[in-house]
Design a protein around this motif. Structure first.
Motif, PDB file in Angstrom:
ATOM      1  N   ALA A 173       0.839  -1.326   0.041  1.00  0.00           N
ATOM      2  CA  ALA A 173       0.087   0.057   0.038  1.00  0.00           C
ATOM      3  C   ALA A 173       0.740   1.299   0.057  1.00  0.00           C
ATOM      4  CB  ALA A 173      -0.847  -0.160   1.280  1.00  0.00           C
ATOM      5  N   GLU A 191      -3.781   7.368   1.465  1.00  0.00           N
ATOM      6  CA  GLU A 191      -3.685   6.180   0.763  1.00  0.00           C
ATOM      7  C   GLU A 191      -3.824   6.592  -0.719  1.00  0.00           C
ATOM      8  OE1 GLU A 191      -4.048   1.220   0.484  1.00  0.00           O
ATOM      9  OE2 GLU A 191      -5.761   2.653   1.252  1.00  0.00           O
ATOM     10  N   ALA A 214      -3.749   1.201  -3.392  1.00  0.00           N
ATOM     11  CA  ALA A 214      -4.093  -0.001  -2.529  1.00  0.00           C
ATOM     12  C   ALA A 214      -3.127  -1.280  -2.932  1.00  0.00           C
ATOM     13  CB  ALA A 214      -5.332  -0.082  -2.728  1.00  0.00           C
ATOM     14  N   TYR A 225      -7.214  -5.125  -3.569  1.00  0.00           N
ATOM     15  CA  TYR A 225      -8.105  -4.510  -2.757  1.00  0.00           C
ATOM     16  C   TYR A 225      -8.371  -2.909  -3.136  1.00  0.00           C
ATOM     17  CZ  TYR A 225      -6.876  -8.064   0.618  1.00  0.00           C
ATOM     18  OH  TYR A 225      -6.699  -9.084   1.401  1.00  0.00           O
ATOM     19  N   HIS A 226      -9.637  -2.456  -2.557  1.00  0.00           N
ATOM     20  CA  HIS A 226      -9.940  -1.089  -3.048  1.00  0.00           C
ATOM     21  C   HIS A 226      -9.105  -0.028  -2.184  1.00  0.00           C
ATOM     22  CE1 HIS A 226     -13.456  -1.925  -5.449  1.00  0.00           C
ATOM     23  NE2 HIS A 226     -13.587  -2.883  -4.620  1.00  0.00           N
ATOM     24  N   ARG A 227      -8.857   0.947  -2.935  1.00  0.00           N
ATOM     25  CA  ARG A 227      -7.912   2.012  -2.090  1.00  0.00           C
ATOM     26  C   ARG A 227      -8.857   2.593  -1.025  1.00  0.00           C
ATOM     27  NH1 ARG A 227      -7.768   7.598  -2.592  1.00  0.00           N
ATOM     28  NH2 ARG A 227      -8.876   7.592  -4.409  1.00  0.00           N
ATOM     29  N   CYS A 228      -8.303   2.992   0.143  1.00  0.00           N
ATOM     30  CA  CYS A 228      -9.092   3.547   1.143  1.00  0.00           C
ATOM     31  C   CYS A 228      -8.980   5.391   0.786  1.00  0.00           C
ATOM     32  CB  CYS A 228      -8.307   3.476   2.540  1.00  0.00           C
ATOM     33  SG  CYS A 228      -9.300   4.245   4.071  1.00  0.00           S
ATOM     34  N   ASN A 235      -8.377  -1.769   4.085  1.00  0.00           N
ATOM     35  CA  ASN A 235      -8.841  -1.779   2.562  1.00  0.00           C
ATOM     36  C   ASN A 235      -9.924  -3.059   2.466  1.00  0.00           C
ATOM     37  OD1 ASN A 235      -5.896  -1.024   2.565  1.00  0.00           O
ATOM     38  ND2 ASN A 235      -6.741   0.049   0.789  1.00  0.00           N
ATOM     39  N   LYS A 236     -10.861  -2.800   1.737  1.00  0.00           N
ATOM     40  CA  LYS A 236     -11.892  -3.916   1.331  1.00  0.00           C
ATOM     41  C   LYS A 236     -11.462  -4.759   0.242  1.00  0.00           C
ATOM     42  CE  LYS A 236     -15.884  -1.553   3.376  1.00  0.00           C
ATOM     43  NZ  LYS A 236     -17.206  -1.021   3.036  1.00  0.00           N
TER      44      LYS A 236
END
Length: 95
Positions: free
Chosen positions: A10, A47, A50, A54-57, A78-79
């Motif tokens: 990340a 961020e 990512a 994963y999706h970026r926060c 991160n989701k």
């Protein structure tokens, strides 16, 4: 709630109180990035990339380093990216 996994790769940008970029850091294999020797003051952390899958926060975190607390620990979550399946059912008329 699911167990949290530490993520490598990340990328974060650290900015000063005027939102001017100071430096970029990436998380290591332990999911950590350490920035040392910062003068006391207000900073922002965001961020910008990512880890794969994963999706970026999107949140930006304000951090204050001062004599009362000269060490801060910030956690970003991160989701996981997910996919989908579209099903189309067709019928054929008999002749």
């Amino acid at each position: 709630m699911q167990d949290k996994k530490r993520l490598c790769g990340a990328k974060f940008v650290l900015m000063d109180c005027h939102h001017e970029q100071i430096m970029c850091v990436k998380t290591d294999e332990n999911g950590e990035a350490i920035i040392d020797c910062l003068p006391f003051g207000k900073y922002y952390l965001r961020e910008v990339e990512a880890p794969n899958g994963y999706h970026r926060c999107c949140e930006e975190v304000e951090i204050v380093i001062d004599e009362g607390c000269d060490h801060r620990c910030v956690e970003f979550v991160n989701k996981r990216k997910t996919g989908s399946i579209k099903i189309i059912k067709l019928g054929v008329e008999c002749k």
